[in-house]
Structure formats: structure tokens, C-alpha cells
Design a protein around this motif. Structure first.
Motif, PDB file in Angstrom:
ATOM      1  N   HIS A 117     -17.294  20.512  47.028  1.00 51.70           N
ATOM      2  CA  HIS A 117     -17.180  21.670  47.914  1.00 51.70           C
ATOM      3  C   HIS A 117     -15.895  21.838  48.382  1.00 51.70           C
ATOM      4  O   HIS A 117     -14.875  20.846  48.736  1.00 51.70           O
ATOM      5  CB  HIS A 117     -18.020  21.457  49.119  1.00 51.70           C
ATOM      6  CG  HIS A 117     -19.654  21.208  48.527  1.00 51.70           C
ATOM      7  ND1 HIS A 117     -20.012  20.158  48.020  1.00 51.70           N
ATOM      8  CD2 HIS A 117     -20.444  22.282  48.112  1.00 51.70           C
ATOM      9  CE1 HIS A 117     -21.162  20.158  47.809  1.00 51.70           C
ATOM     10  NE2 HIS A 117     -21.788  21.531  47.721  1.00 51.70           N
ATOM     11  N   ALA A 143     -18.716  25.042  44.896  1.00 54.62           N
ATOM     12  CA  ALA A 143     -19.054  26.004  45.807  1.00 54.62           C
ATOM     13  C   ALA A 143     -17.902  26.199  47.120  1.00 54.62           C
ATOM     14  O   ALA A 143     -17.395  25.115  47.403  1.00 54.62           O
ATOM     15  CB  ALA A 143     -20.459  25.878  46.569  1.00 54.62           C
ATOM     16  N   LEU A 158     -20.794  32.025  44.187  1.00 55.35           N
ATOM     17  CA  LEU A 158     -20.478  30.593  45.117  1.00 55.35           C
ATOM     18  C   LEU A 158     -19.467  30.322  45.374  1.00 55.35           C
ATOM     19  O   LEU A 158     -19.375  29.335  46.415  1.00 55.35           O
ATOM     20  CB  LEU A 158     -21.193  29.410  44.440  1.00 55.35           C
ATOM     21  CG  LEU A 158     -22.619  29.252  43.780  1.00 55.35           C
ATOM     22  CD1 LEU A 158     -23.060  28.081  43.179  1.00 55.35           C
ATOM     23  CD2 LEU A 158     -23.624  29.287  45.374  1.00 55.35           C
ATOM     24  N   LEU A 161     -19.008  32.756  49.243  1.00 56.54           N
ATOM     25  CA  LEU A 161     -20.022  32.533  50.275  1.00 56.54           C
ATOM     26  C   LEU A 161     -19.577  33.042  51.755  1.00 56.54           C
ATOM     27  O   LEU A 161     -18.611  32.451  52.027  1.00 56.54           O
ATOM     28  CB  LEU A 161     -20.616  31.177  50.424  1.00 56.54           C
ATOM     29  CG  LEU A 161     -21.307  30.234  49.084  1.00 56.54           C
ATOM     30  CD1 LEU A 161     -21.592  29.148  49.190  1.00 56.54           C
ATOM     31  CD2 LEU A 161     -22.574  31.637  48.593  1.00 56.54           C
TER      32      LEU A 161
END
Length: 181
Positions: A117, A143, A158, A161
Motif C-alpha cells: 500500500h 492500492a 485502486l 481511492l
């Protein structure tokens, strides 16, 4: 040198200082990395004030023991966020790639696991682009939340977001959305 107009800031009240700081930070965020550093150095020379995180709880950093403790907690997922919090779109491509690579590899080394991430510094629409998203995907990132306010649906990319940031931009904490509540 970058500012063609002379600015005067009121600093007598706490609110005036906060407004001045906000305007200076906003200006710095609009600059490319090298320009920002020149501006900050010039500001330090003119004011004789050296920035120090000990004077502001907003800028205190976690130490590696605290980061590891947070990472060990199953309620949290840690990810990268750049090395020096410079806006990625304000960097040359090589600098951007090195910034991302350094931040991810440092976390992976210290935490002893893969990082999937990443959160864009500043995170608004102009702060990241397709080149940055492409590099992150090729670096194994799955993401990336932005700082763009809003809700996501199942079709959301993703790497785009949205989020609801409480306590910022005048949004109360806890956040109350008349549509959701």
C-alpha cells in the motif's frame, strides 16, 4: 526570488500565525522540490527561524519501535508515503522513482515484509498522475488512497481511492454525513 510581490504577515495573534503558516505551506506545496528547498532556505535566512518539529505536534515522527508496534497490530496496514513528503508530481521522473523506491524498500527492510500500500503525499488530483501510478503498480503496490474527498464504489480504480478526512477542511470529528447517517 520566486515571489515577485512583497507579502507582510501579521504575527501578533495565534490565529494570525496559523494563517501565515498555512499560506506559506500552501505556497511551498506548489513548488517543485528544488525550488521549495531554495525558498525555505531563503525564508530561514530572512527570518532567522529554523523549523523544528519539537515545536509542533503536527510534525512529530514515529520511531521504528512505534512503527513496528503499529505494524504488528492486525487492525492496521502500513504503507509507503514517500521519503521526504515531497509531492511526487513536482519531481522529475528519476527523483520520483527513487523517492518511492527508497520509501518502500526502507519499510520492507525495517518491517521484514512486503509493502503493498502507498499513500500519495498531499494526495490531491494534481499531486499524482498516470506515470506515478504506473511506477507504483510495477513496484508491487496494490492500492493507493488519495486525499480526494468522497466515497468509493466497487468499480473505483485502486490507485484513485477517495477518502473522508475528518478534522480537516472544516469537517467535524466524528464525521457526520447526512446521506450515510
Amino acid at each position: 526570488f520566486f515571489i515577485k510581490k512583497k507579502y507582510t504577515f501579521k504575527l501578533s495573534k495565534k490565529k494570525d500565525k496559523a494563517i501565515s503558516l498555512y499560506l506559506i505551506k500552501k505556497y511551498c506545496k506548489s513548488l517543485y522540490k528544488k525550488e521549495k528547498q531554495i525558498f525555505i532556505n531563503d525564508l530561514i535566512n530572512k527570518t532567522q527561524i529554523i523549523p523544528d518539529e519539537k515545536y509542533s505536534s503536527n510534525y512529530k515522527k514515529l520511531n521504528w519501535t512505534e512503527i513496528k508496534e503499529l505494524d504488528d497490530n492486525k487492525l492496521f496496514t502500513l504503507g509507503g508515503h514517500s521519503t521526504f513528503h515531497d509531492t511526487l508530481s513536482k519531481q522529475k521522473e528519476g527523483e520520483m522513482k527513487e523517492d518511492i523506491k527508497t520509501s518502500i524498500s526502507l519499510l520492507e527492510k525495517k518491517l521484514n515484509h512486503k509493502i503493498y500500500h502507498y499513500a500519495y503525499p498531499e494526495g490531491l488530483n494534481d499531486d499524482y498522475n498516470d506515470s506515478i501510478k504506473y511506477y507504483l503498480k510495477n513496484s508491487g503496490i496494490k492500492a493507493c488512497p488519495s486525499a480526494v474527498s468522497g466515497l468509493n464504489d466497487i468499480k473505483e480504480n485502486l490507485f484513485d481511492l477517495k477518502r473522508i478526512s475528518v478534522g480537516f477542511w472544516g469537517l467535524p470529528f466524528p464525521y457526520f454525513d447526512p446521506i450515510l447517517n
